[in-house]
Scaffold this motif. Sequence first.
Motif, short mmCIF file in Angstrom:
data_model
loop_
_atom_site.label_atom_id
_atom_site.label_comp_id
_atom_site.label_asym_id
_atom_site.label_seq_id
_atom_site.Cartn_x
_atom_site.Cartn_y
_atom_site.Cartn_z
N MET A 1 0.93 6.12 -6.26
CA MET A 1 0.30 4.86 -5.85
C MET A 1 -1.20 5.05 -5.66
SD MET A 1 2.84 3.15 -3.04
CE MET A 1 4.49 2.59 -3.47
N SER A 2 -1.94 4.00 -5.96
CA SER A 2 -3.38 4.03 -5.75
C SER A 2 -3.71 4.10 -4.26
CB SER A 2 -4.02 2.77 -6.34
OG SER A 2 -3.58 1.62 -5.62
N ALA A 3 -4.96 4.41 -3.98
CA ALA A 3 -5.41 4.41 -2.58
C ALA A 3 -5.20 3.03 -1.95
CB ALA A 3 -6.88 4.82 -2.51
N PHE A 4 -5.50 1.98 -2.72
CA PHE A 4 -5.32 0.62 -2.21
C PHE A 4 -3.86 0.39 -1.82
CE2 PHE A 4 -4.37 -3.85 -2.45
CZ PHE A 4 -5.48 -4.49 -1.95
N LEU B 1 -13.14 2.90 -4.28
CA LEU B 1 -12.23 3.97 -4.71
C LEU B 1 -10.76 3.56 -4.58
CD1 LEU B 1 -13.97 7.10 -3.12
CD2 LEU B 1 -14.29 6.12 -5.41
N GLY B 2 -10.51 2.29 -4.36
CA GLY B 2 -9.14 1.83 -4.12
C GLY B 2 -8.20 2.04 -5.29
N SER B 3 -8.71 2.12 -6.51
CA SER B 3 -7.84 2.26 -7.68
C SER B 3 -7.45 3.71 -7.96
CB SER B 3 -8.53 1.68 -8.91
OG SER B 3 -9.72 2.39 -9.21
N ARG B 4 -8.03 4.65 -7.26
CA ARG B 4 -7.77 6.06 -7.55
C ARG B 4 -6.44 6.53 -6.95
NH1 ARG B 4 -13.42 9.52 -7.20
NH2 ARG B 4 -14.69 8.09 -8.47
N GLN C 1 -7.39 12.19 3.44
CA GLN C 1 -7.27 12.00 4.89
C GLN C 1 -7.77 10.61 5.28
OE1 GLN C 1 -7.60 15.39 7.13
NE2 GLN C 1 -6.40 14.23 8.59
N ARG C 2 -8.83 10.17 4.64
CA ARG C 2 -9.38 8.85 4.93
C ARG C 2 -8.42 7.74 4.51
NH1 ARG C 2 -15.21 8.56 5.47
NH2 ARG C 2 -16.06 10.67 5.69
N VAL C 3 -7.70 7.94 3.39
CA VAL C 3 -6.70 6.96 2.98
C VAL C 3 -5.63 6.83 4.06
CG1 VAL C 3 -4.88 6.42 1.31
CG2 VAL C 3 -7.08 7.30 0.51
N ALA C 4 -5.15 7.96 4.55
CA ALA C 4 -4.12 7.94 5.60
C ALA C 4 -4.65 7.26 6.86
CB ALA C 4 -3.66 9.36 5.90
#
Length: 235
Positions: free
Chosen positions: A88-91, A124-127, A138-141
Amino acid sequence: MINFKQVSCCLGQQQFLYDLQIAQGQVVAIMGASGSGKSTLLNLLAGFITTDDDAARIIIGDQRVDLLEPAVRPVTTLFQEHNLFAHMSAFNNLALGIRTSLKLSEIEKTQVDKALEQVGLKGLGSRLPKELSGGQRQRVALGRALVRRKPVLLLDEPFSALDPALRQEMSALVKRLAMQNQLTVLLVTHEPKDALELANTVVFIEAGKVHWTGPSAAFLQHKDTHIKAYLGQSC
């Protein structure tokens, strides 16, 4: 206010008993030797462990939460492993914090975009996770924790795998986000530097009980023999 009233449990041969009050909006470092009961305290608050005493109470604000299932408690837990979905993407990893179906309203999509911006991942949401650095994952979490909009954030040694510079960066980010979102944060850490830079208060756990609680600066200067031994100071 978070209030532990005679909260006890037994894991294996070890007994744990917590009496503790934490003011709303505080960033609190939970410290103590390995096996002393730091993570157990967080797990009781999150509902992953249940108390074994009918007289026990865990209260957040004016709500008794020890009878609630983990999913409905006003608490979000961020683990060291991040628990991101690789496909899954970051988003979408963030969006899971709102709806597991990923069927978001336009308002909810805006909330995810805002959270990505807050944690420094705008654009960077699509990465995918594999396309992000360790700090970015870590930032995504952390962003996923924010979109859940729970007033209490539990961090169980989330920075232990990071290098010193990134650890300092993430600590500053957590402190800023806690203030912006009016969060009460409980952070399990072995690092006295985390307590001094990030936390208002230290709770020191010894042998399954709260041994001391007070300002973080006072903890590092305390003359108590258990605390001095933990910090590696001569008694």
